[in-house]
Design a protein around this motif. Structure first.
Motif, PDB file in Angstrom:
ATOM      1  N   ASP A   1       4.517  16.044   4.883  1.00 47.51           N
ATOM      2  CA  ASP A   1       3.509  17.056   4.561  1.00 47.51           C
ATOM      3  C   ASP A   1       2.157  16.481   4.145  1.00 47.51           C
ATOM      4  OD1 ASP A   1       5.244  19.112   5.167  1.00 47.51           O
ATOM      5  OD2 ASP A   1       5.869  19.433   3.083  1.00 47.51           O
ATOM      6  N   LEU A   2       2.043  15.148   4.090  1.00 47.93           N
ATOM      7  CA  LEU A   2       0.739  14.561   3.755  1.00 47.93           C
ATOM      8  C   LEU A   2      -0.292  14.966   4.806  1.00 47.93           C
ATOM      9  CD1 LEU A   2       1.792  10.937   2.726  1.00 47.93           C
ATOM     10  CD2 LEU A   2       1.036  12.782   1.212  1.00 47.93           C
ATOM     11  N   LYS A   3      -1.512  15.138   4.379  1.00 49.79           N
ATOM     12  CA  LYS A   3      -2.582  15.618   5.261  1.00 49.79           C
ATOM     13  C   LYS A   3      -2.742  14.767   6.522  1.00 49.79           C
ATOM     14  CE  LYS A   3      -7.364  17.119   4.969  1.00 49.79           C
ATOM     15  NZ  LYS A   3      -8.533  17.267   4.093  1.00 49.79           N
ATOM     16  N   THR A   4      -2.571  13.464   6.398  1.00 49.64           N
ATOM     17  CA  THR A   4      -2.780  12.571   7.545  1.00 49.64           C
ATOM     18  C   THR A   4      -1.470  12.122   8.189  1.00 49.64           C
ATOM     19  OG1 THR A   4      -2.856  10.625   6.130  1.00 49.64           O
ATOM     20  CG2 THR A   4      -4.959  11.726   6.593  1.00 49.64           C
ATOM     21  N   ALA A   5      -0.356  12.741   7.819  1.00 47.76           N
ATOM     22  CA  ALA A   5       0.940  12.310   8.342  1.00 47.76           C
ATOM     23  C   ALA A   5       1.141  12.731   9.788  1.00 47.76           C
ATOM     24  CB  ALA A   5       2.071  12.894   7.501  1.00 47.76           C
ATOM     25  N   GLU A   6       1.751  11.815  10.542  1.00 46.05           N
ATOM     26  CA  GLU A   6       2.193  12.084  11.902  1.00 46.05           C
ATOM     27  C   GLU A   6       3.682  11.788  11.944  1.00 46.05           C
ATOM     28  OE1 GLU A   6      -0.103  10.276  15.084  1.00 46.05           O
ATOM     29  OE2 GLU A   6      -1.771   9.998  13.684  1.00 46.05           O
ATOM     30  N   VAL A   7       4.495  12.806  12.157  1.00 45.41           N
ATOM     31  CA  VAL A   7       5.935  12.618  12.235  1.00 45.41           C
ATOM     32  C   VAL A   7       6.282  12.287  13.683  1.00 45.41           C
ATOM     33  CG1 VAL A   7       8.200  13.673  11.885  1.00 45.41           C
ATOM     34  CG2 VAL A   7       6.311  14.183  10.303  1.00 45.41           C
ATOM     35  N   LEU A   8       6.891  11.130  13.859  1.00 48.50           N
ATOM     36  CA  LEU A   8       7.206  10.607  15.199  1.00 48.50           C
ATOM     37  C   LEU A   8       8.632  10.082  15.239  1.00 48.50           C
ATOM     38  CD1 LEU A   8       4.003   8.428  15.496  1.00 48.50           C
ATOM     39  CD2 LEU A   8       4.333  10.639  16.576  1.00 48.50           C
ATOM     40  N   ARG A   9       9.153   9.936  16.427  1.00 48.13           N
ATOM     41  CA  ARG A   9      10.433   9.238  16.590  1.00 48.13           C
ATOM     42  C   ARG A   9      10.091   7.756  16.767  1.00 48.13           C
ATOM     43  NH1 ARG A   9      15.669  10.861  19.997  1.00 48.13           N
ATOM     44  NH2 ARG A   9      16.909   9.080  19.331  1.00 48.13           N
TER      45      ARG A   9
ATOM     46  N   ILE B   1       0.857  -1.186   0.000  1.00 50.59           N
ATOM     47  CA  ILE B   1       0.000   0.000   0.000  1.00 50.59           C
ATOM     48  C   ILE B   1       0.887   1.228   0.000  1.00 50.59           C
ATOM     49  CG2 ILE B   1      -1.695   1.316   1.317  1.00 50.59           C
ATOM     50  CD1 ILE B   1      -2.669  -1.302   2.502  1.00 50.59           C
ATOM     51  N   THR B   2       0.647   2.140  -0.903  1.00 53.73           N
ATOM     52  CA  THR B   2       1.386   3.393  -0.934  1.00 53.73           C
ATOM     53  C   THR B   2       0.771   4.364   0.085  1.00 53.73           C
ATOM     54  OG1 THR B   2       2.087   5.230  -2.339  1.00 53.73           O
ATOM     55  CG2 THR B   2      -0.048   4.283  -2.826  1.00 53.73           C
ATOM     56  N   PRO B   3       1.569   5.242   0.680  1.00 55.51           N
ATOM     57  CA  PRO B   3       0.998   6.218   1.622  1.00 55.51           C
ATOM     58  C   PRO B   3       0.244   7.347   0.922  1.00 55.51           C
ATOM     59  CG  PRO B   3       3.362   6.525   1.434  1.00 55.51           C
ATOM     60  CD  PRO B   3       3.019   5.289   0.653  1.00 55.51           C
ATOM     61  N   LEU B   4       0.309   7.399  -0.385  1.00 54.22           N
ATOM     62  CA  LEU B   4      -0.381   8.455  -1.131  1.00 54.22           C
ATOM     63  C   LEU B   4      -1.812   8.040  -1.445  1.00 54.22           C
ATOM     64  CD1 LEU B   4       2.463   9.264  -3.668  1.00 54.22           C
ATOM     65  CD2 LEU B   4       2.025  10.316  -1.448  1.00 54.22           C
ATOM     66  N   GLY B   5      -2.744   8.924  -1.206  1.00 55.26           N
ATOM     67  CA  GLY B   5      -4.129   8.671  -1.575  1.00 55.26           C
ATOM     68  C   GLY B   5      -4.907   7.765  -0.633  1.00 55.26           C
ATOM     69  N   LEU B   6      -4.414   7.563   0.573  1.00 55.58           N
ATOM     70  CA  LEU B   6      -5.140   6.731   1.540  1.00 55.58           C
ATOM     71  C   LEU B   6      -6.372   7.468   2.061  1.00 55.58           C
ATOM     72  CD1 LEU B   6      -2.202   5.314   3.685  1.00 55.58           C
ATOM     73  CD2 LEU B   6      -3.555   4.092   1.991  1.00 55.58           C
ATOM     74  N   PRO B   7      -7.353   6.742   2.569  1.00 53.98           N
ATOM     75  CA  PRO B   7      -8.503   7.404   3.192  1.00 53.98           C
ATOM     76  C   PRO B   7      -8.052   8.316   4.336  1.00 53.98           C
ATOM     77  CG  PRO B   7      -8.917   5.051   2.915  1.00 53.98           C
ATOM     78  CD  PRO B   7      -7.476   5.284   2.588  1.00 53.98           C
ATOM     79  N   GLU B   8      -8.758   9.390   4.559  1.00 55.24           N
ATOM     80  CA  GLU B   8      -8.375  10.376   5.575  1.00 55.24           C
ATOM     81  C   GLU B   8      -8.324   9.810   6.989  1.00 55.24           C
ATOM     82  OE1 GLU B   8     -10.181  14.199   5.456  1.00 55.24           O
ATOM     83  OE2 GLU B   8      -9.998  14.337   3.287  1.00 55.24           O
ATOM     84  N   GLU B   9      -9.046   8.732   7.262  1.00 58.21           N
ATOM     85  CA  GLU B   9      -9.032   8.167   8.613  1.00 58.21           C
ATOM     86  C   GLU B   9      -7.833   7.243   8.853  1.00 58.21           C
ATOM     87  OE1 GLU B   9     -11.938   5.797   6.077  1.00 58.21           O
ATOM     88  OE2 GLU B   9     -11.627   7.905   6.484  1.00 58.21           O
ATOM     89  N   TRP B  10      -7.010   7.030   7.845  1.00 58.45           N
ATOM     90  CA  TRP B  10      -5.818   6.196   7.978  1.00 58.45           C
ATOM     91  C   TRP B  10      -4.609   7.085   8.221  1.00 58.45           C
ATOM     92  CZ3 TRP B  10      -5.523   1.622   4.041  1.00 58.45           C
ATOM     93  CH2 TRP B  10      -6.701   0.883   4.088  1.00 58.45           C
ATOM     94  N   PRO B  11      -4.022   7.056   9.409  1.00 55.41           N
ATOM     95  CA  PRO B  11      -2.833   7.876   9.635  1.00 55.41           C
ATOM     96  C   PRO B  11      -1.621   7.307   8.895  1.00 55.41           C
ATOM     97  CG  PRO B  11      -3.224   6.491  11.534  1.00 55.41           C
ATOM     98  CD  PRO B  11      -4.392   6.285  10.599  1.00 55.41           C
ATOM     99  N   VAL B  12      -0.745   8.188   8.479  1.00 54.69           N
ATOM    100  CA  VAL B  12       0.528   7.788   7.875  1.00 54.69           C
ATOM    101  C   VAL B  12       1.608   8.154   8.885  1.00 54.69           C
ATOM    102  CG1 VAL B  12       2.142   8.186   5.977  1.00 54.69           C
ATOM    103  CG2 VAL B  12      -0.319   8.161   5.534  1.00 54.69           C
TER     104      VAL B  12
END
Length: 63
Positions: free
Chosen positions: A52-60, A9-20
């Motif tokens: 920068d994806l809308k649903t992205a969460e940058v974490l360590r 599954i690519t992280p692009l174009g996923l449903p908004e309720e799916w966090p990346v």
């Protein structure tokens, strides 16, 4: 077609309720390779695009 033949599954174009989830090192990297959504092709892009994806969460995520 069996599910196993679809590939990853690519992280692009996923449903908004799916966090990346994006590791902070990936977000800072100048070049990463991700799946394009079909098995035989890939996309090369800066890690900041993933961050920068809308649903992205940058974490360590890694130590």
């Amino acid at each position: 077609m069996a599910i196993g033949t679809l590939g990853g599954i690519t992280p692009l174009g996923l449903p908004e309720e799916w966090p990346v989830l994006v590791d902070e090192a990936v977000a800072a990297h100048p070049g990463v390779v991700i799946g394009s959504g079909v098995r035989h092709s890939k996309l090369a892009l800066p890690g900041a695009v993933l961050a920068d994806l809308k649903t992205a969460e940058v974490l360590r995520l890694a130590n």
